[in-house]
Design an enzyme around this catalytic site. Structure first.
Site, PDB file in Angstrom:
ATOM      1  N   LYS A 113      -9.710  -0.031  14.239  1.00 35.09           N
ATOM      2  CA  LYS A 113      -8.542  -0.193  15.112  1.00 35.09           C
ATOM      3  C   LYS A 113      -8.922  -0.881  16.436  1.00 35.09           C
ATOM      4  CE  LYS A 113      -5.642   2.715  12.605  1.00 35.09           C
ATOM      5  NZ  LYS A 113      -6.518   2.894  11.464  1.00 35.09           N
TER       6      LYS A 113
HETATM    7  C1  LIG Z   1      -6.254   2.790  10.043  1.00 33.26           C
HETATM    8  C2  LIG Z   1      -7.434   2.841   9.117  1.00 33.26           C
HETATM    9  C3  LIG Z   1      -7.362   2.348   7.787  1.00 33.26           C
HETATM   10  C4  LIG Z   1      -6.092   1.802   7.184  1.00 33.26           C
HETATM   11  O1  LIG Z   1      -5.736   0.551   7.713  1.00 33.26           O
HETATM   12  P1  LIG Z   1      -4.248  -0.022   7.499  1.00 33.26           P
HETATM   13  O2  LIG Z   1      -4.180  -1.234   8.335  1.00 33.26           O
HETATM   14  O3  LIG Z   1      -3.341   1.079   8.007  1.00 33.26           O
HETATM   15  O4  LIG Z   1      -4.067  -0.277   6.057  1.00 33.26           O
HETATM   16  C5  LIG Z   1      -8.509   2.384   7.009  1.00 33.26           C
HETATM   17  N1  LIG Z   1      -9.665   2.908   7.481  1.00 33.26           N
HETATM   18  C6  LIG Z   1      -9.772   3.403   8.752  1.00 33.26           C
HETATM   19  C7  LIG Z   1     -11.067   3.999   9.198  1.00 33.26           C
HETATM   20  C8  LIG Z   1      -8.671   3.388   9.613  1.00 33.26           C
HETATM   21  O5  LIG Z   1      -8.783   3.887  10.863  1.00 33.26           O
END
Ligand SMILES: *Cc1c(COP(=O)(O)O)cnc(C)c1O
Length: 492
Positions: A113
């Site tokens: 993120k």
């Molecule tokens: C948010 C997240 C995901 C999923 O990503 P999306 O964009 O919501 O599909 C996968 N792995 C981790 C560690 C995340 O924080």
């Protein structure tokens, strides 16, 4: 270049408006009217560039109402030296001649993120300078863990912004709680609530849409905005790293310029894999987008049958950021695949909210099958994949291991990039249990030390000092007090 809405294709807004508003008034998501094209010569020109230079190139194609100086300011701030613990920002690591791991977790909170949430504050403040000059932007976030911390780190001490995060007191891991409680910065606030994630989310939405609250903020020169994952400003930074990964594949001699690759993405809300779809539509030679799910495999079923059905058991897994039954960003894909048929999208989304399911047209399903494959990993498979991968020399986290497992199931010989979305040290208990067969009975902070000892890997700096860092925010509120907490934290 303009943006329109998935539920009203007559709409035209600039990228600044799309980013400032977050979501369109009628509930649709903002999408580019046309996807910009990258030719092979453009890609070739990006190969010798740094990550920051590649980012500037891609962003300038999408954010056409930003000046080149503004793009420079945003990118240089977000990916400044020292913010990511790799000078490549998103390095590509080769797994012994096999797949390539695109490490998206080298940022300040050790989850992918950061790639978007380091940049979003710059995009948002630059955009809102035009859309809402002289206002202080207030970001409210409800979090189940990763997003809250990444948003706090992204917005901390960004001029003209305040950020307030609510989290469920019993609903996050010890590591995640401590990460938020110790957050630094003069413009941040963190508050635990007595409730679950849904309570936090509902409370935030209520405050966000309450006219009286908005009026009180306006009196004080403030406006609300959102760091939510459906904001276009969170998606566009993610397109960059797929373009960058392709350049690195060529630069490292894994493929020749023009060769196709597959991409595997551990998926929850469909944001990350959608960014890869945009990269493919732009002209990055991607053959297949492989969507990897955990036991909450609603997307596996959808992408292989054409029917989306959220009426199913919800599993709490060791890859919690993928424990999602409604993937909001899928709406954007459907809009593009329907060739901008907003009426069709309204129908699907209406059916989803009324019955929890919908079936797409044959045309859309054909288009999905041309671009996507999908698979899932059970909890046992996920743990086994961590162990096998570690034995081969790479220690993945629980989310990345889902992608590694699905890659093994669906590999077709095409050179492949697997998105790695978190550091294994964010989920030390599950990772340790996978490696040892069971987790030792020790507290979560000791788990990190143990994991480091057992695997001979290093605890990332942002997580290493956590136990001893000063707790700044330890208040716990009733759900009914959330609005008052917002005023307290803003001092109004
Ligand atoms: C948010 C997240 C995901 C999923 O990503 P999306 O964009 O919501 O599909 C996968 N792995 C981790 C560690 C995340 O924080």
């Amino acid at each position: 270049m303009f943006y329109t809405s998935t539920r009203d294709k007559s709409l035209r807004v600039t990228s600044s408006e799309a980013i400032t508003k977050g979501i369109s008034d009628e509930g649709g998501l903002f999408v580019p009217c046309e996807i910009p094209a990258l030719g092979l010569s453009d890609i070739e020109a990006m190969i010798p560039m740094s990550y920051r230079e590649r980012a500037k190139k891609i962003l300038s194609l999408y954010l056409t109402d930003f000046t080149p100086e503004e793009i420079d300011y945003c990118v240089d701030g977000a990916y400044a030296e020292g913010k990511f613990d790799s000078e490549k920002v998103a390095p590509l690591v080769n797994l012994k001649g096999e797949a390539n791991i695109l490490e998206l977790f080298r940022g300040p909170t050790c989850a992918f993120k950061d790639m978007a949430l380091q940049l979003l504050p710059y995009l948002l403040t630059t955009a809102s300078k035009r859309a809402a000059p002289d206002k202080e932007t207030v970001i409210l976030v409800a979090t189940s863990g990763d997003t809250g911390k990444a948003a706090l780190e992204g917005f901390k001490d960004v001029p003209h912004t305040r950020i307030l995060v609510f989290y469920p007191v019993e609903g996050v891991s010890a590591m995640q709680k401590r990460q938020m409680q110790t957050q630094e910065g003069a413009n941040v606030g963190v508050c635990a609530i007595k409730g679950n994630f849904d309570d936090a989310q509902t409370g935030v939405k209520k405050i966000f849409t309450d006219k009286a609250v908005a009026a009180k903020l306006a009196e004080n020169g403030m406006i609300f905005s959102s760091a939510n994952s459906i904001n276009w400003g969170r998606l566009v930074p993610q397109v960059v790293y797929y373009c960058s990964a392709y350049c690195d594949m060529v630069e490292q001699g894994r493929i020749a310029l023009g060769d196709q690759i597959n991409v595997v993405v551990p998926t929850g809300n469909f944001g990350n894999i959608l960014a890869a779809y945009y990269a493919k539509q732009m002209g990055i030679p991607i053959k297949t987008l492989i969507c990897a799910s955990n036991s909450n495999n609603v997307l596996t079923d959808f992408l292989t049958t054409g029917t989306y059905d959220r009426n199913r058991k919800f599993y709490t897994t060791t890859s919690p950021s993928m424990d999602i039954l409604i993937s909001s960003n899928l709406e954007r894909l459907l809009f593009h695949l329907s060739v901008n048929d907003d009426a069709e999208i309204r129908e699907y989304m209406d059916s989803l909210s009324k019955t929890g399911k919908y079936t797409v047209s044959d045309d859309i399903f054909e288009a999905i099958r041309a671009d996507f494959k999908a698979g899932f990993a059970t909890e046992e498979e996920d743990a086994a994949a961590i162990k096998v991968s570690f034995d081969l020399g790479y220690l993945p986290d629980t989310h990345t291991a889902v992608a590694i497992e699905v890659y093994k199931k669906l590999a077709d010989g095409t050179p492949t990039v697997i998105a790695a979305t978190a550091s294994p040290y964010k989920f030390p208990k599950a990772v340790l249990a996978a490696i040892l067969g069971e987790a030792p009975q020790i507290d979560e902070f000791d788990m990190s030390d143990e994991l480091s000892k057992v695997t001979g890997t290093k605890i990332p700096a942002p997580l290493a000092g956590l136990r001893d860092r000063q707790v700044r925010f330890d208040s716990v509120s009733e759900i009914s007090e959330m609005e008052q907490r917002v005023y307290d934290m803003l001092g109004i």
